[in-house]
Design a protein around this motif. Structure first.
Motif, PDB file in Angstrom:
ATOM      1  N   ARG A  15       0.218  -1.077  -0.483  1.00 58.77           N
ATOM      2  CA  ARG A  15      -0.459  -0.340  -0.338  1.00 58.77           C
ATOM      3  C   ARG A  15       0.697   1.571   0.152  1.00 58.77           C
ATOM      4  O   ARG A  15       0.717   2.468  -0.597  1.00 58.77           O
ATOM      5  N   ASN A  37      -8.112   0.701  -2.857  1.00 57.05           N
ATOM      6  CA  ASN A  37      -7.013  -0.957  -2.009  1.00 57.05           C
ATOM      7  C   ASN A  37      -8.829  -2.154  -2.147  1.00 57.05           C
ATOM      8  O   ASN A  37     -10.004  -2.315  -1.651  1.00 57.05           O
ATOM      9  N   LYS A  38      -8.113  -2.978  -2.844  1.00 62.54           N
ATOM     10  CA  LYS A  38      -8.692  -4.158  -3.458  1.00 62.54           C
ATOM     11  C   LYS A  38      -8.131  -5.428  -2.060  1.00 62.54           C
ATOM     12  O   LYS A  38      -8.260  -6.879  -3.545  1.00 62.54           O
ATOM     13  N   GLN A  39      -7.460  -5.135  -1.502  1.00 56.15           N
ATOM     14  CA  GLN A  39      -6.425  -5.960  -0.344  1.00 56.15           C
ATOM     15  C   GLN A  39      -7.707  -6.334   0.622  1.00 56.15           C
ATOM     16  O   GLN A  39      -8.233  -5.893   1.311  1.00 56.15           O
ATOM     17  N   ASP A  40      -8.025  -7.811   0.857  1.00 55.69           N
ATOM     18  CA  ASP A  40      -8.536  -8.866   2.311  1.00 55.69           C
ATOM     19  C   ASP A  40      -8.629  -7.990   3.314  1.00 55.69           C
ATOM     20  O   ASP A  40      -7.388  -8.157   3.625  1.00 55.69           O
ATOM     21  N   SER A  41      -9.267  -7.947   3.925  1.00 59.38           N
ATOM     22  CA  SER A  41      -8.931  -6.766   5.267  1.00 59.38           C
ATOM     23  C   SER A  41      -8.974  -7.914   6.302  1.00 59.38           C
ATOM     24  O   SER A  41      -8.437  -7.199   7.152  1.00 59.38           O
ATOM     25  N   LEU A  42      -9.372  -9.384   6.158  1.00 60.70           N
ATOM     26  CA  LEU A  42      -9.296 -10.130   7.143  1.00 60.70           C
ATOM     27  C   LEU A  42      -7.845 -10.737   7.023  1.00 60.70           C
ATOM     28  O   LEU A  42      -7.218 -10.928   7.853  1.00 60.70           O
ATOM     29  N   TYR A  43      -7.823 -11.185   6.088  1.00 61.44           N
ATOM     30  CA  TYR A  43      -6.463 -12.367   5.327  1.00 61.44           C
ATOM     31  C   TYR A  43      -5.157 -11.334   5.286  1.00 61.44           C
ATOM     32  O   TYR A  43      -3.871 -12.437   4.936  1.00 61.44           O
ATOM     33  N   HIS A  44      -5.746  -9.833   4.358  1.00 58.77           N
ATOM     34  CA  HIS A  44      -4.650  -9.379   4.323  1.00 58.77           C
ATOM     35  C   HIS A  44      -3.937  -9.569   2.524  1.00 58.77           C
ATOM     36  O   HIS A  44      -2.487 -10.039   2.453  1.00 58.77           O
ATOM     37  N   HIS A  48      -3.255  -3.330  -4.418  1.00 55.73           N
ATOM     38  CA  HIS A  48      -3.374  -1.998  -3.950  1.00 55.73           C
ATOM     39  C   HIS A  48      -3.413  -1.057  -5.611  1.00 55.73           C
ATOM     40  O   HIS A  48      -2.206  -1.723  -6.152  1.00 55.73           O
TER      41      HIS A  48
END
Length: 71
Positions: A15, A37-44, A48
């Motif tokens: 990021r 931000n197209k990153q999964d918030s739980l598993y990262h 981006h």
């Protein structure tokens, strides 16, 4: 209302790198740029992405390529 088409010019899992490139384009070269931000918030996992208007895409890619080469 006029709509503007945007083109993805860069993506990275980092990021900070995407945000630095966005700032480089907007502040130093006055090219409108947005990061997504197209990153999964739980598993990262995921990416981006950096977008610019289509009319500025070639110039922005050139600037990013030469900025990376200068580092």
């Amino acid at each position: 209302m006029a709509t503007e088409t945007w083109e993805k010019i860069y993506e990275s899992p980092d990021r900070l790198k995407v945000e630095l490139l966005r700032a480089f384009l907007t502040e130093k070269h006055e090219i409108a740029a947005i990061s997504l931000n197209k990153q999964d918030s739980l598993y990262h996992f995921g990416m981006h992405e950096l977008y610019v208007p289509i009319r500025d895409a070639v110039l922005a890619k050139f600037l990013i390529t030469h900025e990376a080469a200068a580092e």
